[in-house]
Design a protein around this motif. Sequence first.
Motif, mmCIF file in Angstrom:
data_model
loop_
_atom_site.group_PDB
_atom_site.id
_atom_site.type_symbol
_atom_site.label_atom_id
_atom_site.label_comp_id
_atom_site.label_asym_id
_atom_site.label_seq_id
_atom_site.Cartn_x
_atom_site.Cartn_y
_atom_site.Cartn_z
ATOM 1 N N GLN A 1 -114.000 34.589 -50.911
ATOM 2 C CA GLN A 1 -114.273 35.315 -52.146
ATOM 3 C C GLN A 1 -115.769 35.516 -52.372
ATOM 4 O O GLN A 1 -116.185 36.436 -53.079
ATOM 5 C CB GLN A 1 -113.653 34.553 -53.326
ATOM 6 N N VAL B 1 -116.690 38.986 -50.165
ATOM 7 C CA VAL B 1 -115.816 40.158 -50.166
ATOM 8 C C VAL B 1 -116.597 41.482 -50.179
ATOM 9 O O VAL B 1 -116.046 42.525 -49.823
ATOM 10 C CB VAL B 1 -114.858 40.130 -51.377
ATOM 11 N N ARG B 2 -117.844 41.444 -50.541
ATOM 12 C CA ARG B 2 -118.628 42.693 -50.578
ATOM 13 C C ARG B 2 -119.026 43.157 -49.176
ATOM 14 O O ARG B 2 -119.543 44.276 -49.018
ATOM 15 C CB ARG B 2 -119.873 42.509 -51.446
ATOM 16 N N TYR B 3 -118.801 42.305 -48.171
ATOM 17 C CA TYR B 3 -119.175 42.664 -46.804
ATOM 18 C C TYR B 3 -117.941 43.134 -46.033
ATOM 19 O O TYR B 3 -116.897 42.465 -46.041
ATOM 20 C CB TYR B 3 -119.794 41.471 -46.088
#
Length: 227
Positions: A55, A58-60
């Motif tokens: 978590q 998650v932006r990657y």
Amino acid sequence: MIRASTSDRPDGVPDSARFATGLRHARQAEEAGSTTSARQTVGDALALWRGSALQDAVRYPFAVAEARRLDGLRHQAEELRAHLLLADGEPEAAAIAVEALVEAAPLREASWAILMRALYASGRAAEALRQYECFRIALAEDLGVDSGPGLRELHLAILRHDADALCLPRTRAVPSAAPDVDTDGRGGLLVAHALLHELQVKPPLIRPWTGPRVDRTIPDLEVHRTP
């Protein structure tokens, strides 16, 4: 969450690696016949989880596939824990544990197999048969496929009360008898009629699919096309 970061670990080992290693050790302990050690090890591995996988990353884009892999391993770890509960003579606890798994992944046969065995060992043979029938019908209607040979053999073992084929602990009480059905293959297995009362009392765990009929399979689902 389970983390990929090592910032909060003095030994530099991320939670994701700890979890995978713990699951591997638990499997090795189970294969060696040490259910107590296996239960402790898989429990410790699952305790590393807090919510969703990765978590914090998650932006990657790279994290998406890895999170999916870890979620799959988590499901396997939960299955192993339920299997170990059953092996230790706790079928009721095993059934409760695996019910959540078939809800989360309704097409994963490994989870359904554990559930059927746990229900049978709990003295709920009729419910085990009913759940199999609901699963079989859902596969046929939604995907046009049949359950794999392993699950079909398990279903037949329940009908025949074949404890050896079910691989259940012999220290537990013998379950109540399943309803009388034709097992010689000539008249078909009309389980739904024999289980009419239960179908009216308790809904099946698997629910009708209402979304688009696309990509509902998972990698380890063994299925066979129906004629």
